[in-house]
Design a protein around this motif. Structure first.
Motif, mmCIF file in Angstrom:
data_model
loop_
_atom_site.group_PDB
_atom_site.id
_atom_site.type_symbol
_atom_site.label_atom_id
_atom_site.label_comp_id
_atom_site.label_asym_id
_atom_site.label_seq_id
_atom_site.Cartn_x
_atom_site.Cartn_y
_atom_site.Cartn_z
ATOM 1 N N ARG A 66 0.804 -1.225 0.000
ATOM 2 C CA ARG A 66 0.000 0.000 0.000
ATOM 3 C C ARG A 66 0.835 1.271 0.000
ATOM 4 O O ARG A 66 0.558 2.216 -0.737
ATOM 5 C CB ARG A 66 -0.932 0.051 1.217
ATOM 6 C CG ARG A 66 -2.224 -0.677 1.033
ATOM 7 C CD ARG A 66 -2.679 -1.228 2.350
ATOM 8 N NE ARG A 66 -1.756 -2.276 2.726
ATOM 9 C CZ ARG A 66 -1.899 -3.554 2.373
ATOM 10 N NH1 ARG A 66 -2.951 -3.931 1.717
ATOM 11 N NH2 ARG A 66 -0.996 -4.472 2.708
ATOM 12 N N THR A 67 1.843 1.307 0.864
ATOM 13 C CA THR A 67 2.572 2.570 1.009
ATOM 14 C C THR A 67 3.254 2.930 -0.312
ATOM 15 O O THR A 67 3.139 4.050 -0.807
ATOM 16 C CB THR A 67 3.600 2.472 2.159
ATOM 17 O OG1 THR A 67 2.912 2.067 3.331
ATOM 18 C CG2 THR A 67 4.281 3.801 2.413
ATOM 19 N N ARG A 116 11.845 3.653 2.855
ATOM 20 C CA ARG A 116 11.434 2.679 3.891
ATOM 21 C C ARG A 116 12.658 1.841 4.236
ATOM 22 O O ARG A 116 13.349 1.343 3.342
ATOM 23 C CB ARG A 116 10.304 1.785 3.400
ATOM 24 C CG ARG A 116 10.051 0.621 4.359
ATOM 25 C CD ARG A 116 8.791 -0.120 4.056
ATOM 26 N NE ARG A 116 7.628 0.636 4.478
ATOM 27 C CZ ARG A 116 6.386 0.143 4.503
ATOM 28 N NH1 ARG A 116 6.163 -1.090 4.141
ATOM 29 N NH2 ARG A 116 5.376 0.882 4.893
ATOM 30 N N HIS A 144 6.083 6.028 11.290
ATOM 31 C CA HIS A 144 5.468 5.769 9.983
ATOM 32 C C HIS A 144 4.490 6.935 9.750
ATOM 33 O O HIS A 144 3.277 6.768 9.769
ATOM 34 C CB HIS A 144 4.755 4.418 10.015
ATOM 35 C CG HIS A 144 4.370 3.887 8.666
ATOM 36 N ND1 HIS A 144 4.499 4.612 7.491
ATOM 37 C CD2 HIS A 144 3.853 2.684 8.306
ATOM 38 C CE1 HIS A 144 4.076 3.876 6.486
ATOM 39 N NE2 HIS A 144 3.681 2.710 6.940
ATOM 40 N N GLN A 147 1.474 6.867 7.290
ATOM 41 C CA GLN A 147 0.389 5.988 7.734
ATOM 42 C C GLN A 147 -0.456 6.741 8.763
ATOM 43 O O GLN A 147 -1.688 6.726 8.711
ATOM 44 C CB GLN A 147 0.978 4.706 8.354
ATOM 45 C CG GLN A 147 -0.073 3.736 8.856
ATOM 46 C CD GLN A 147 -0.917 3.156 7.723
ATOM 47 O OE1 GLN A 147 -0.395 2.652 6.755
ATOM 48 N NE2 GLN A 147 -2.243 3.243 7.851
ATOM 49 N N ARG A 177 5.127 -0.136 13.877
ATOM 50 C CA ARG A 177 5.413 1.307 13.894
ATOM 51 C C ARG A 177 4.159 2.150 13.707
ATOM 52 O O ARG A 177 4.088 3.290 14.162
ATOM 53 C CB ARG A 177 6.473 1.649 12.851
ATOM 54 C CG ARG A 177 6.180 1.101 11.473
ATOM 55 C CD ARG A 177 7.417 1.138 10.609
ATOM 56 N NE ARG A 177 7.259 0.405 9.379
ATOM 57 C CZ ARG A 177 8.258 -0.174 8.731
ATOM 58 N NH1 ARG A 177 9.489 -0.104 9.174
ATOM 59 N NH2 ARG A 177 8.046 -0.809 7.608
ATOM 60 N N SER A 178 3.145 1.568 13.046
ATOM 61 C CA SER A 178 1.888 2.310 12.883
ATOM 62 C C SER A 178 1.271 2.617 14.245
ATOM 63 O O SER A 178 0.606 3.636 14.409
ATOM 64 C CB SER A 178 0.864 1.509 12.092
ATOM 65 O OG SER A 178 1.445 1.026 10.937
ATOM 66 N N ARG A 239 -0.931 -5.611 13.099
ATOM 67 C CA ARG A 239 -0.456 -6.968 12.775
ATOM 68 C C ARG A 239 0.677 -7.366 13.727
ATOM 69 O O ARG A 239 1.525 -6.525 14.054
ATOM 70 C CB ARG A 239 0.074 -6.960 11.330
ATOM 71 C CG ARG A 239 0.749 -8.234 10.893
ATOM 72 C CD ARG A 239 1.222 -8.122 9.438
ATOM 73 N NE ARG A 239 2.352 -7.216 9.264
ATOM 74 C CZ ARG A 239 3.631 -7.588 9.272
ATOM 75 N NH1 ARG A 239 3.965 -8.852 9.459
ATOM 76 N NH2 ARG A 239 4.592 -6.700 9.086
ATOM 77 N N GLN A 241 4.075 -8.439 14.279
ATOM 78 C CA GLN A 241 5.170 -8.187 13.333
ATOM 79 C C GLN A 241 6.175 -9.355 13.333
ATOM 80 O O GLN A 241 7.265 -9.265 13.904
ATOM 81 C CB GLN A 241 5.880 -6.879 13.707
ATOM 82 C CG GLN A 241 4.953 -5.672 13.764
ATOM 83 C CD GLN A 241 4.713 -5.080 12.395
ATOM 84 O OE1 GLN A 241 5.653 -4.627 11.732
ATOM 85 N NE2 GLN A 241 3.463 -5.051 11.968
ATOM 86 N N HIS A 277 -3.826 -0.921 9.680
ATOM 87 C CA HIS A 277 -2.886 -0.365 8.688
ATOM 88 C C HIS A 277 -2.728 -1.288 7.488
ATOM 89 O O HIS A 277 -2.294 -0.855 6.439
ATOM 90 C CB HIS A 277 -1.522 -0.109 9.353
ATOM 91 C CG HIS A 277 -1.018 -1.269 10.143
ATOM 92 N ND1 HIS A 277 -0.463 -2.374 9.566
ATOM 93 C CD2 HIS A 277 -1.028 -1.519 11.477
ATOM 94 C CE1 HIS A 277 -0.125 -3.250 10.509
ATOM 95 N NE2 HIS A 277 -0.471 -2.756 11.686
ATOM 96 N N LEU A 278 -3.069 -2.585 7.666
ATOM 97 C CA LEU A 278 -2.912 -3.632 6.653
ATOM 98 C C LEU A 278 -1.417 -3.806 6.291
ATOM 99 O O LEU A 278 -0.700 -2.819 6.339
ATOM 100 C CB LEU A 278 -3.744 -3.330 5.401
ATOM 101 C CG LEU A 278 -5.263 -3.175 5.636
ATOM 102 C CD1 LEU A 278 -5.959 -2.838 4.294
ATOM 103 C CD2 LEU A 278 -5.901 -4.426 6.236
ATOM 104 N N PRO A 279 -0.962 -4.985 5.976
ATOM 105 C CA PRO A 279 -1.749 -6.193 5.760
ATOM 106 C C PRO A 279 -2.218 -6.805 7.081
ATOM 107 O O PRO A 279 -1.514 -6.753 8.065
ATOM 108 C CB PRO A 279 -0.762 -7.133 5.069
ATOM 109 C CG PRO A 279 0.586 -6.716 5.606
ATOM 110 C CD PRO A 279 0.495 -5.238 5.790
HETATM 111 C C1 NCD Z 1 2.975 -1.467 7.643
HETATM 112 C C2 NCD Z 1 4.432 -1.176 7.810
HETATM 113 O O1 NCD Z 1 5.272 -1.575 7.033
HETATM 114 O O2 NCD Z 1 4.718 -0.536 8.817
HETATM 115 N N1 NCD Z 1 2.366 -1.445 6.439
HETATM 116 C C3 NCD Z 1 1.848 -0.279 5.982
HETATM 117 O O3 NCD Z 1 2.583 0.599 5.696
HETATM 118 N N2 NCD Z 1 0.521 -0.157 5.893
HETATM 119 C C4 NCD Z 1 2.446 -2.450 8.513
HETATM 120 C C5 NCD Z 1 2.878 -3.863 8.478
HETATM 121 O O4 NCD Z 1 3.659 -4.324 7.652
HETATM 122 O O5 NCD Z 1 2.401 -4.547 9.373
#
Ligand code: NCD
Length: 316
Positions: A66-67, A116, A144, A147, A177-178, A239, A241, A277-279
């Motif tokens: 997504r990002t 990233r 993040h 997000q 991080r979200s 999620r 992690q 925040h997905l996934p």
């Molecule tokens: C996340 C990330 O990478 O921090 N994805 C995102 O940007 N929506 C969340 C994740 O991977 O769990």
């Protein structure tokens, strides 16, 4: 003069600024970004030429769907172009090139850099090296900001405000991080009741809770969402992690320890929204998607106008 002042009041100039952490912005600046995002909807499908001849460089050292795609879409819809990589194995970093050198090159080739990286502090380092604005698309387990802009924008759009809401963040608060980034963002608002819901091993890190306390944000820790779900306006799920656990058995132990079930929602307020925040993996089963509470796909869709707004404010 009056007109210029009026414009400045609603949309402060962010030209040339970096976006490394959400607290790089004031509450008023965030409001300016959200107002600009409201205005971007009309270009989300049809496009505009606001950033014609500008180049965005995306450097993704960690996976993303997504990002990265929403940044690329945002830049293309603004009339600009995109260069970069989604997989560092195709870049010279595999031969040991330093991040600073990679950033120097990206700075020559583009007008704005999106990074990233697994290592916390990478985006701050990049921002110090590059002349062009650097946007942190997630580094380490704490920041993040885009997000969080998307999350706060989603909440504002749903409720018409952020102040005074009751928000729970559920799950891997230590490593997602979200989660930390959202807690930082919410600390800019008034009268928020924040619930931090996680297994004990996944509690928010002390530097984040210290900030929350010093900002005056009211936060309560809980270990089971059922204790507080009936209070909530927003349930923000994260999620587990997997890739950040140094001990795989610890991941196995915690797997499945927080799952939102349809039964839980029976006691939730009608207007409560569920965000993620997905996934997602298993923490939100697909039956929840058809309930009136689910907002995670809308939240992901909001990422495009929000990133269009941010890019246009930093670059044009
Ligand atoms: C996340 C990330 O990478 O921090 N994805 C995102 O940007 N929506 C969340 C994740 O991977 O769990």
């Amino acid at each position: 003069m009056q007109v210029a002042t009026g414009r400045l009041m609603s949309s402060p100039s962010l030209k040339g600024r970096d976006c490394v952490a959400v607290l790089d912005f004031s509450r008023r600046e965030l409001e300016g970004i959200f107002e600009a995002a409201d205005g971007m909807w009309r270009y989300v499908k049809s496009g505009t030429d606001l950033l014609k001849n500008k180049v965005l460089c995306t450097l993704f050292f960690e996976p993303s769907t997504r990002t990265r795609l929403s940044f690329e879409t945002a830049m293309l819809r603004l009339g600009g172009s995109v260069i970069g990589f989604a997989d560092p194995s195709v870049s010279r970093t595999v031969t040991g090139e330093t991040l600073a050198d990679t950033i120097r090159m990206a700075d020559y080739y583009s007008n704005v850099i999106v990074l990233r990286h697994r290592i916390e502090g990478s985006a701050r380092l990049a921002a110090e090296v590059a002349e062009a604005p650097v946007i942190n698309a997630g580094d380490g387990s704490q920041h993040h900001p885009t997000q969080t802009l998307t999350d706060l924008y989603t909440i504002r759009k749903e409720f018409g405000k952020i102040d005074g809401l009751r928000v729970a963040i559920l799950g891997d608060l230590r490593q997602a991080r979200s989660a930390s980034s959202l807690a930082y963002g919410l600390s800019l608002y008034k009268d928020i009741q924040l619930y931090l819901v996680s297994p004990p091993a996944l509690r928010l890190r002390p530097e984040v809770t210290d900030h929350i306390k010093s900002s005056g944000l009211k936060a309560i820790e809980a270990s089971d969402v059922i204790q507080i779900i009936s209070e909530l306006d927003v349930l923000y799920v994260t999620r587990l992690q997997k890739e950040r656990f140094s001990d795989p058995s610890e991941y196995e132990r915690l797997k499945g320890s927080y799952i939102v079930t349809p039964q839980m929602l029976e006691i939730a307020r009608k207007q409560m929204i569920i965000m993620h925040h997905l996934p997602r993996i298993e923490e939100i089963p697909i039956e929840i998607d058809n309930t009136s509470h689910a907002r995670y796909f809308q939240q992901a869709a909001n990422g495009v106008p929000v990133r269009m707004a941010l890019l246009s404010l930093l670059v044009s």
